[in-house]
Design a protein around this motif. Structure first.
Motif, PDB file in Angstrom:
ATOM      1  N   PHE A   1      -2.711  57.843 -20.467  1.00 26.68           N
ATOM      2  CA  PHE A   1      -1.593  58.650 -20.967  1.00 26.68           C
ATOM      3  C   PHE A   1      -1.551  58.692 -22.487  1.00 26.68           C
ATOM      4  N   LYS A   2      -2.112  57.687 -23.156  1.00 23.27           N
ATOM      5  CA  LYS A   2      -2.175  57.738 -24.613  1.00 23.27           C
ATOM      6  C   LYS A   2      -3.150  58.813 -25.087  1.00 23.27           C
ATOM      7  N   LEU A   3      -4.130  59.121 -24.241  1.00 21.40           N
ATOM      8  CA  LEU A   3      -5.086  60.189 -24.547  1.00 21.40           C
ATOM      9  C   LEU A   3      -4.525  61.568 -24.203  1.00 21.40           C
ATOM     10  N   GLY A   4      -3.321  61.593 -23.651  1.00 20.20           N
ATOM     11  CA  GLY A   4      -2.675  62.868 -23.371  1.00 20.20           C
ATOM     12  C   GLY A   4      -2.818  63.377 -21.948  1.00 20.20           C
ATOM     13  N   PHE A   5      -3.471  62.605 -21.089  1.00 15.45           N
ATOM     14  CA  PHE A   5      -3.622  63.049 -19.698  1.00 15.45           C
ATOM     15  C   PHE A   5      -2.285  62.956 -18.974  1.00 15.45           C
ATOM     16  N   GLU A   6      -2.048  63.877 -18.033  1.00 16.15           N
ATOM     17  CA  GLU A   6      -0.791  63.895 -17.296  1.00 16.15           C
ATOM     18  C   GLU A   6      -1.004  64.081 -15.793  1.00 16.15           C
ATOM     19  N   PHE A   7      -2.205  63.770 -15.303  1.00 13.15           N
ATOM     20  CA  PHE A   7      -2.455  63.941 -13.874  1.00 13.15           C
ATOM     21  C   PHE A   7      -1.825  62.790 -13.086  1.00 13.15           C
ATOM     22  N   ASN A   8      -1.864  62.897 -11.777  1.00 18.27           N
ATOM     23  CA  ASN A   8      -1.275  61.896 -10.890  1.00 18.27           C
ATOM     24  C   ASN A   8      -2.348  61.000 -10.281  1.00 18.27           C
ATOM     25  N   LEU A   9      -1.982  59.745 -10.063  1.00 19.21           N
ATOM     26  CA  LEU A   9      -2.892  58.795  -9.434  1.00 19.21           C
ATOM     27  C   LEU A   9      -2.429  58.522  -8.005  1.00 19.21           C
ATOM     28  N   PRO A  10      -3.346  58.452  -7.058  1.00 24.27           N
ATOM     29  CA  PRO A  10      -2.955  58.203  -5.662  1.00 24.27           C
ATOM     30  C   PRO A  10      -2.287  56.836  -5.510  1.00 24.27           C
ATOM     31  N   SER A  11      -1.292  56.773  -4.648  1.00 20.72           N
ATOM     32  CA  SER A  11      -0.581  55.523  -4.414  1.00 20.72           C
ATOM     33  C   SER A  11      -1.301  54.694  -3.363  1.00 20.72           C
ATOM     34  N   GLY A  12      -1.386  53.383  -3.609  1.00 23.57           N
ATOM     35  CA  GLY A  12      -1.987  52.473  -2.639  1.00 23.57           C
ATOM     36  C   GLY A  12      -0.948  51.759  -1.802  1.00 23.57           C
ATOM     37  N   ASN A  13       0.311  52.145  -1.967  1.00 26.14           N
ATOM     38  CA  ASN A  13       1.393  51.493  -1.241  1.00 26.14           C
ATOM     39  C   ASN A  13       1.462  52.013   0.195  1.00 26.14           C
ATOM     40  N   PHE A  14       2.158  51.288   1.051  1.00 24.29           N
ATOM     41  CA  PHE A  14       2.363  51.735   2.420  1.00 24.29           C
ATOM     42  C   PHE A  14       3.109  53.065   2.415  1.00 24.29           C
ATOM     43  N   VAL A  15       2.735  53.962   3.311  1.00 24.70           N
ATOM     44  CA  VAL A  15       3.306  55.303   3.343  1.00 24.70           C
ATOM     45  C   VAL A  15       4.828  55.253   3.442  1.00 24.70           C
ATOM     46  N   GLU A  16       5.356  54.384   4.287  1.00 26.15           N
ATOM     47  CA  GLU A  16       6.797  54.352   4.512  1.00 26.15           C
ATOM     48  C   GLU A  16       7.565  53.734   3.335  1.00 26.15           C
ATOM     49  N   TYR A  17       6.865  53.095   2.404  1.00 23.00           N
ATOM     50  CA  TYR A  17       7.530  52.487   1.255  1.00 23.00           C
ATOM     51  C   TYR A  17       7.451  53.345  -0.007  1.00 23.00           C
ATOM     52  N   ARG A  18       6.510  54.247  -0.066  1.00 23.37           N
ATOM     53  CA  ARG A  18       6.348  55.013  -1.303  1.00 23.37           C
ATOM     54  C   ARG A  18       7.217  56.269  -1.305  1.00 23.37           C
ATOM     55  N   ALA A  19       7.647  56.654  -2.502  1.00 26.08           N
ATOM     56  CA  ALA A  19       8.453  57.858  -2.657  1.00 26.08           C
ATOM     57  C   ALA A  19       7.581  59.106  -2.612  1.00 26.08           C
ATOM     58  N   LYS A  20       6.380  59.023  -3.200  1.00 24.54           N
ATOM     59  CA  LYS A  20       5.441  60.147  -3.243  1.00 24.54           C
ATOM     60  C   LYS A  20       4.041  59.639  -2.878  1.00 24.54           C
ATOM     61  N   ALA A  21       3.172  60.570  -2.536  1.00 26.30           N
ATOM     62  CA  ALA A  21       1.795  60.198  -2.189  1.00 26.30           C
ATOM     63  C   ALA A  21       1.001  59.778  -3.417  1.00 26.30           C
ATOM     64  N   ASN A  22       1.491  60.145  -4.603  1.00 28.92           N
ATOM     65  CA  ASN A  22       0.829  59.769  -5.844  1.00 28.92           C
ATOM     66  C   ASN A  22       1.870  59.424  -6.897  1.00 28.92           C
ATOM     67  N   THR A  23       1.391  58.843  -8.000  1.00 31.16           N
ATOM     68  CA  THR A  23       2.284  58.455  -9.102  1.00 31.16           C
ATOM     69  C   THR A  23       1.815  59.131 -10.380  1.00 31.16           C
ATOM     70  N   GLY A  24       2.709  59.807 -11.070  1.00 25.83           N
ATOM     71  CA  GLY A  24       2.342  60.533 -12.281  1.00 25.83           C
ATOM     72  C   GLY A  24       2.116  59.620 -13.470  1.00 25.83           C
ATOM     73  N   LEU A  25       1.138  59.995 -14.294  1.00 20.11           N
ATOM     74  CA  LEU A  25       0.917  59.241 -15.528  1.00 20.11           C
ATOM     75  C   LEU A  25       2.144  59.296 -16.432  1.00 20.11           C
ATOM     76  N   LYS A  26       2.933  60.376 -16.331  1.00 19.89           N
ATOM     77  CA  LYS A  26       4.154  60.468 -17.123  1.00 19.89           C
ATOM     78  C   LYS A  26       5.139  59.368 -16.727  1.00 19.89           C
ATOM     79  N   ALA A  27       5.098  58.968 -15.464  1.00 19.63           N
ATOM     80  CA  ALA A  27       5.981  57.899 -15.011  1.00 19.63           C
ATOM     81  C   ALA A  27       5.521  56.554 -15.566  1.00 19.63           C
ATOM     82  N   TYR A  28       4.217  56.316 -15.526  1.00 18.53           N
ATOM     83  CA  TYR A  28       3.684  55.083 -16.116  1.00 18.53           C
ATOM     84  C   TYR A  28       4.016  55.019 -17.608  1.00 18.53           C
ATOM     85  N   LYS A  29       3.885  56.162 -18.281  1.00 16.80           N
ATOM     86  CA  LYS A  29       4.168  56.214 -19.712  1.00 16.80           C
ATOM     87  C   LYS A  29       5.630  55.894 -19.987  1.00 16.80           C
TER      88      LYS A  29
END
Length: 268
Positions: A155-183
């Motif tokens: 995200f410091k390089l300016g990328f804003e794509f999403n990374l797939p989540s490795g969490n259990f399906v029933e526990y995660r809010a989305k199938a992936n997590t945005g770099l903007k969220a990590y930032k």
């Protein structure tokens, strides 16, 4: 409601570092016989509803939970809408609601945050002097493991794509997590000073995949009013073990869940 939000935005935009809820209208009603109000904040890309098991524990102690849902974690929001200021605002309104009720009912206010939730709560303590009687942090995302730094680089390089989540399906809010969220999480954490004196309980597993156990323990030991408790999860799920996920009997195991809730009870 629109006037309330405008007032809160003005407060935040001018960086008034004090909790000022004079212009907020109480929207949540709690039982008059409640012994306290607990703000509950979920982790990054965790389904907020999964925090309700912890909320039910507080109910068993005659405390009233108030669940905070951060932008990006609901059906009507996405990662493109996320930044640190948005999450700070997401927490400010329920914080004011809880504060107004606690003053009216003359009961204490508590908070519990898991992972990202701990970062958001700690920010409110430092920036707005949130008057919690005590707080509990489970696997707080204060000191993450060294190998998570590659996400920071992205995200410091300016990328804003999403990374797939490795969490259990029933526990995660989305199938992936945005770099903007990590930032956003990283930016809030980087602003923290960890110098307040509010009593706090920090609990985590030594095997946590995302948060560094030793750095977190060292932070707590140097932090006035902080008590560190190691937990050892025995998850009942069969697919895999995720030691960072530590919020209910299924992810902790029944024995560790009882230990966690007993420690929470002693901190109230």
């Amino acid at each position: 409601m629109k006037k309330i939000l405008i007032s809160l935005l003005l407060i935040l935009s001018t960086q008034t570092y004090a909790l000022n809820c004079n212009n907020a209208t109480r929207k949540v009603i709690f039982d008059e016989d409640t012994k306290g109000i607990v703000l509950i904040v979920h982790g990054l890309n965790l389904n907020p509803e999964k925090m309700e098991t912890l909320g039910n524990y507080y109910k068993s102690q005659s405390l009233s939970p108030l669940y905070v849902k951060l932008t990006g974690h609901t059906k009507n929001s996405n990662w493109d809408q996320v930044d640190k200021d948005r999450w700070i605002k997401d927490f400010y309104l329920p914080l004011c609601q809880a504060h107004l009720n606690s003053k009216e009912l003359k009961v204490p206010m508590y908070a519990i945050g898991y992972s990202l939730g701990a970062v958001v709560i700690q920010n409110a303590i430092e920036k707005f002097k949130a008057p919690f009687k005590s707080v509990t942090y489970i696997a707080p995302a204060f000191k993450t493991r060294w190998y998570t730094s590659f996400i920071n680089i992205l995200f410091k390089l300016g990328f804003e794509f999403n990374l797939p989540s490795g969490n259990f399906v029933e526990y995660r809010a989305k199938a992936n997590t945005g770099l903007k969220a990590y930032k956003a999480m990283w930016e809030i954490e980087q602003s923290l000073e960890y110098k307040d004196t509010i009593p706090k309980l920090v609990m985590m597993d030594k095997r946590d995949e995302l948060v560094d156990f030793y750095s977190t323990r060292e932070l707590c030991q140097s932090w006035k009013g902080c008590k560190f408790v190691e937990i050892s999860s025995k998850p009942t799920k069969n697919e895999k073990s995720i030691y960072h996920l530590a919020i209910d009997p299924a992810t902790l195991g029944q024995k560790t869940w009882k230990k966690l809730t007993s420690k929470i009870g002693l901190s109230l």
